[in-house]
Design an enzyme around this catalytic site. Sequence first.
Site, PDB file in Angstrom:
ATOM      1  N   ASP A   1       0.500 -53.798  56.547  1.00 41.48           N
ATOM      2  CA  ASP A   1       1.807 -54.440  56.610  1.00 41.48           C
ATOM      3  C   ASP A   1       2.448 -55.297  55.383  1.00 41.48           C
ATOM      4  O   ASP A   1       2.903 -54.931  54.845  1.00 41.48           O
ATOM      5  CB  ASP A   1       1.976 -55.504  57.750  1.00 41.48           C
ATOM      6  CG  ASP A   1       3.891 -55.388  57.991  1.00 41.48           C
ATOM      7  OD1 ASP A   1       4.497 -54.865  58.863  1.00 41.48           O
ATOM      8  OD2 ASP A   1       3.527 -56.475  57.848  1.00 41.48           O
TER       9      ASP A   1
ATOM     10  N   SER B   1      20.053 -32.671  42.603  1.00 33.51           N
ATOM     11  CA  SER B   1      20.353 -31.284  41.325  1.00 33.51           C
ATOM     12  C   SER B   1      19.061 -31.258  40.866  1.00 33.51           C
ATOM     13  O   SER B   1      17.729 -32.255  40.949  1.00 33.51           O
ATOM     14  CB  SER B   1      21.509 -32.294  40.697  1.00 33.51           C
ATOM     15  OG  SER B   1      20.540 -33.053  39.487  1.00 33.51           O
TER      16      SER B   1
ATOM     17  N   HIS C   1       3.254 -59.204  65.249  1.00 27.56           N
ATOM     18  CA  HIS C   1       2.560 -59.219  63.669  1.00 27.56           C
ATOM     19  C   HIS C   1       1.323 -59.510  63.455  1.00 27.56           C
ATOM     20  O   HIS C   1       1.263 -61.092  64.264  1.00 27.56           O
ATOM     21  CB  HIS C   1       2.986 -59.836  63.006  1.00 27.56           C
ATOM     22  CG  HIS C   1       2.923 -59.288  61.080  1.00 27.56           C
ATOM     23  ND1 HIS C   1       2.025 -58.914  60.668  1.00 27.56           N
ATOM     24  CD2 HIS C   1       2.525 -60.596  59.615  1.00 27.56           C
ATOM     25  CE1 HIS C   1       1.485 -58.641  59.245  1.00 27.56           C
ATOM     26  NE2 HIS C   1       2.111 -60.272  59.331  1.00 27.56           N
TER      27      HIS C   1
END
Length: 335
Positions: free
Chosen positions: A191, A252, A108
């Site tokens: 990030d 649905s 990172h």
Amino acid sequence: MATIIYDDETTFDALKDRTIAVMGYGSQGHAHARNLHESGLNVIVGLRQGSSSWAKAESDGLKVMTVDDASRAADVIMILLPDEKQAAVYYSQIEPNLKAGDALVFAHGFNIHYNQIVPPKDVDVFMVAPKGPGHIVRRTYTEGIGVPGLIAVYQDATGKARDLALSYAKGIGATRAGVYETTFREETETDLFGEQVDLCGGLSALIKTAFEVLVEAGYQPEMAYFETCHEVKLIVDLIYEGGLERMWHSVSNTAEYGGMTVGPRVINEYSREAMYEALERIQNGEFAKEFVLEGMVNHPVLKAMERQEKEHQLEVVGKQIRANIPWLNKKIDDD
């Protein structure tokens, strides 16, 4: 569009004569170290003296040293410690042992991008960031597949930094799923943005607020929990597997119509404006400064917010419901 590199385009050549030190043996650390080791690379694990992970790493067949000794013995050093701890460990135990031509690796970009760690000019600095938690990085590697990853080069002192990054990514299995080239700036800012406005901050705030609205309107907390929190995984799994299109196709017509017409009223232009404000604070360094200062005084604000979260009615009801789902409790324990 990003450049994507796959397994058959990479080799281990750049790392075959190098020693890799993986600093840390947590979620990502254990996956990186074991995958690299099983890929035939020379790996050692760096831990603090007395770490509870020391025996575990040794039982996994890995050589373990203190961080100081590991950084002295290695010439490729992957720092997999929490963001807020990296700088102190780096300056006290890693930097004094760096030699010209060594490589610093990150998963990172926070500490490099925000200048919490300023490496010497004569070492390579690159990133290899698998886009998945450590146990998935490890499991998919053992299955002969992998998770996608990111690579970035911040400093190329030797002219070999990109090759090293690709070899490392291959070693943890990321090139099997493809690695995407980026920059430290892009990885860090996107990030943090994702964590704050969507994945962690935005989603949790949306869940809590929806739960509170139903309870305040007189509905049973258990029903509110099922509809606003428990079922999130069902929807996220569909999105993960096939994008929003798969999700809309699977629900649905009632859910699709209601979701498409009401969703934009909830996440509206005010929400978009707040997202831009969050992004600006990430880009100009305000968030990083705030987080670093918070860490310097042992995270009092974070700890207070954690206590509030644990006491929220959503958490109380959720624990009661999950206690009645034995298979779910077993899965959490296994993970």
